[in-house]
Design a protein around this motif. Structure first.
Motif, PDB file in Angstrom:
ATOM      1  N   SER A 145       0.853  -1.177   0.000  1.00 25.21           N
ATOM      2  CA  SER A 145       0.000   0.000   0.000  1.00 25.21           C
ATOM      3  C   SER A 145       0.891   1.230   0.000  1.00 25.21           C
ATOM      4  CB  SER A 145      -0.887  -0.005   1.254  1.00 25.21           C
ATOM      5  OG  SER A 145      -1.806   1.053   1.206  1.00 25.21           O
ATOM      6  N   SER A 146       0.302   2.384  -0.331  1.00 26.22           N
ATOM      7  CA  SER A 146       0.955   3.635   0.017  1.00 26.22           C
ATOM      8  C   SER A 146       0.508   3.995   1.432  1.00 26.22           C
ATOM      9  CB  SER A 146       0.548   4.752  -0.940  1.00 26.22           C
ATOM     10  OG  SER A 146       0.928   4.436  -2.253  1.00 26.22           O
ATOM     11  N   TYR A 147       1.304   4.790   2.110  1.00 25.49           N
ATOM     12  CA  TYR A 147       0.960   5.168   3.486  1.00 25.49           C
ATOM     13  C   TYR A 147       1.106   6.669   3.693  1.00 25.49           C
ATOM     14  CZ  TYR A 147       1.110   0.241   4.834  1.00 25.49           C
ATOM     15  OH  TYR A 147       0.860  -1.103   4.933  1.00 25.49           O
ATOM     16  N   TYR A 148       0.236   7.173   4.583  1.00 26.65           N
ATOM     17  CA  TYR A 148       0.354   8.520   5.138  1.00 26.65           C
ATOM     18  C   TYR A 148       0.947   8.337   6.528  1.00 26.65           C
ATOM     19  CZ  TYR A 148      -1.978  12.066   8.227  1.00 26.65           C
ATOM     20  OH  TYR A 148      -2.297  12.998   9.189  1.00 26.65           O
ATOM     21  N   VAL A 149       2.030   9.040   6.814  1.00 26.19           N
ATOM     22  CA  VAL A 149       2.666   8.932   8.133  1.00 26.19           C
ATOM     23  C   VAL A 149       2.803  10.343   8.702  1.00 26.19           C
ATOM     24  CG1 VAL A 149       4.720   8.196   9.400  1.00 26.19           C
ATOM     25  CG2 VAL A 149       3.955   6.886   7.401  1.00 26.19           C
TER      26      VAL A 149
END
Lengths: 433, 433
Positions: free
Chosen positions: B348-352
């Motif tokens: 997945s892509s992630y927001y951190v």
């Protein structure tokens, strides 16, 4: 595993080669889902000598009898389009005991009744999911999944060409002629674009959708039709300012008082409506029922593989019926004879754009003309945008009968201060929350 | 017209009274569609003495045998919810030769296999359209209308409570606790909201959808689940700034390399995605297939009448099967045994979002920590918004395996300049056009 289900394919164009490709690429899954393989046996083509590498290893013929008289063929898949000879071939196929799957909106809209009667008489299937909305499941939902409802409204973006054009006009501010040329260059619009831009393609689909939704036969001639050729960048701009987008909609309404009302025309649609964000070549059908409330079905309304998705899913359903001997689950559902609402008695809100003299008192004269015709205004703005030595007045009316708006327009045209009625476009679903 | 189809109803709550109301208000249409009337004969209730004016003129009983042993009853409609005794009652009903319609996601998700086996053994119907998405037709489309496809992805907003809460947080900037109280006051959330806000309700629906879409049995324990309780107004705000909305999604993916991957968790969804504008208590299911491309099904995912729409449409389908003897058209479609993708191998892509010291060099240290873990960043912003004496860093990663992001987070937590990992949320469908 039993013997394979054998298909005779009529037509080998865009959708036909899509059907062959889908059956090929998903062969293992489809065989599992049916319980036996599905095989294209024969394809009817115009010229058997023309090389058709896209068709693979199937028998080509230019004689319909090679399919209709072949007892091995279980299902005839008609993808020729047009009324003749597609209609006759489908009737003869069913007469010969074969089920029929088609994407032919013309035949379904005009001769659906004959098709269903023949299917029932011969106890075979007649399926047409691909005739409206390409791959989007809408026929089966209307015939099965929504049958608990009395459907009161169906709104569809069912023509990808015009939706692409209106989307481009909205995004880039381009005018009609420019986007038409671009759509033609991309292959989205035909050299003669009339069937799309004048709304006739959408009107056939509107007739099919309304027949299924309201359980009464609606034919092409029952649909009032208006295309998108008169939409200008100014209209698009005003729509934006007022919180709308312009879409070409197939509209069907059914009410106890007015009967069934089916139309195709451009509309101002509130930006918050689920159909408002359906852009480009995508299609969607919005349904309002007295149990489900609102529902919407969205997807690609055209193209080789999406349309083949619906055709092949129909073929799989027919194959299951052949194997399980479950024909006749759903037959023709047009069991009612509802009255049609005459255009004059239909109601809508309207957007009216007028070129007027730029002087005091004009707005008053115009508001009075609307009022005298019994048309109540929801909003009216007067601007000097886009005009020289004149002003524009843009009015949005409340819900009003068509004959009253016609009366108002007649009076407005006679007013000395009104130079031109520049456009009149219906505003859809104004009352929606 | 033949004899009526008789129903035994288990449960008389919200959906049960909706079913009675829909059968009543659309009686003429439904009788036409089936070819014979549908009649509720007996309703199983806990307390037969409690007045139930909403049920009208039906026989009440507190003994299940009054329904299961009644040879006149053709169809048992199970709306009690929960596993026991709903599962046993449904099995006994089918054993007695009655078809079953249910809205019970728990039983379908956990014991669907037994249900299908019994339906097949006794040649009756087992239908469960209302178990996912309330009134929205999605089970039938997956079992019939989309069968030409190999489905690679299914994304659903399938829990109205959490979608209402996230919509409110997005529209008003309110925090989680405030919108939860409001949802409870409006009756959208339970006093104990765990099943909704922790994602378990959505997980059961995800299991059902994935089983149907991928033709393999996926059970509740196969679904990795994360709720919405950690979402803050800051996350919502950053999502907006970056062109996303936050939604709780049921996610199912199927690929040859990784197998079947089923999860429920909040995601950053691009504003242009068709699911992004599905707001409030509405539900929608987005499907990607290798023929149809993208399709979406939208409507009300809960409520008395919308859910009854699906239940009664199933009843009508069963009644047609009884009249036309067309049982067995579609049986259990979980014919494959696909491997499940372990969470670590999902991508997945992630927001951190990180709380960090506000001094030079921090961004470099953090970017290096991501890079060392093999995580490539798509964008990173550093702001002093919402913080005092600190800064926040918000990174969006490219597509990365779950185990790599875990490794990066572990390294980040050890960095002296990182005070807190404030949130980590997946970014869905980043690669979409």
């Amino acid at each position: 595993m039993g013997k394979s289900i054998k298909i005779g394919l009529l037509g080998s164009g865009t959708v036909g080669s899509g059907v062959i490709r889908v059956l090929e690429m998903n062969r293992p899954q489809i065989t599992e889902r049916v319980g036996t393989p599905i095989e294209i046996k024969t394809v009817l083509v115009r010229d058997v000598k023309k090389p058709r590498p896209q068709l693979g290893d199937v028998r080509l013929t230019d004689k319909i009898e090679d399919i209709l008289d072949d007892p091995e063929i279980d299902v005839v898949v008609e993808l020729m389009g047009g009324i003749h000879p597609a209609r006759e071939y489908m009737l003869r196929a069913m007469e010969a005991g074969k089920s029929v799957v088609t994407a032919n909106k013309d035949v379904v809209a005009q001769f659906g009744k004959d098709m269903f009667a023949m299917a029932e008489k011969k106890d075979v299937d007649f399926r047409f999911e691909a005739s409206v909305g390409g791959g989007i499941p809408i026929i089966t939902p209307l015939k099965q999944c929504l049958t608990a409802n009395r459907i009161t409204e169906i709104l569809g973006i069912v023509n990808g060409t015009t939706n692409y054009m209106l989307t481009k006009m909205t995004e880039c501010g381009a005018d009609y002629d420019t986007v038409l040329k671009e759509a033609q260059a991309k292959g989205y619009a035909e050299a003669n674009p009339s069937a799309d831009v004048d709304g006739l393609d959408a009107a056939r689909k509107a007739a099919i959708l309304a027949s299924l939704a309201f359980n009464t036969r609606v034919q092409l001639e029952d649909v009032s039709v208006e295309g998108i050729t008169k939409i200008t960048p100014d209209d698009i701009e005003y729509a934006k300012d007022l919180g709308y987008v312009i879409k070409l909609l197939a509209v069907g309404k059914d009410s106890d008082e007015n009967g069934v009302d089916v139309r195709v025309h451009p509309v101002f649609l509130p930006k918050t409506h689920p159909l408002a964000s359906v852009n480009g070549v995508f299609n969607a059908i919005f349904v309002r029922g007295n149990a489900i409330g609102e529902a919407m079905f969205y997807g690609q309304g055209a193209g080789s593989l999406p349309t083949a998705s619906a055709v092949v899913s129909d073929i799989i359903d027919v194959a299951r019926d052949i194997i399980n001997r479950t024909f006749g689950h759903v037959r023709c559902t047009c069991y009612e004879k509802k009255k049609l609402c005459p255009l004059d008695a239909t109601s809508s809100s309207y957007y009216v754009r007028l070129l007027v003299d730029d002087k005091p008192g004009v707005l008053g004269a115009i508001a009075t003309a609307f009022g005298d015709a019994g048309v109540s205004l929801k909003s009216v703005i007067q601007t000097r945008r886009n005009v020289v030595d004149h002003a524009e007045i843009v009015a949005i009316t409340h819900l009003v009968e068509h004959k009253r708006i016609e009366k108002a327009l007649k009076a407005l045209r006679k007013l000395p201060v009104v130079d031109e009625v520049r456009n009149v476009i219906r505003v859809e679903n104004e009352e929606r929350g």
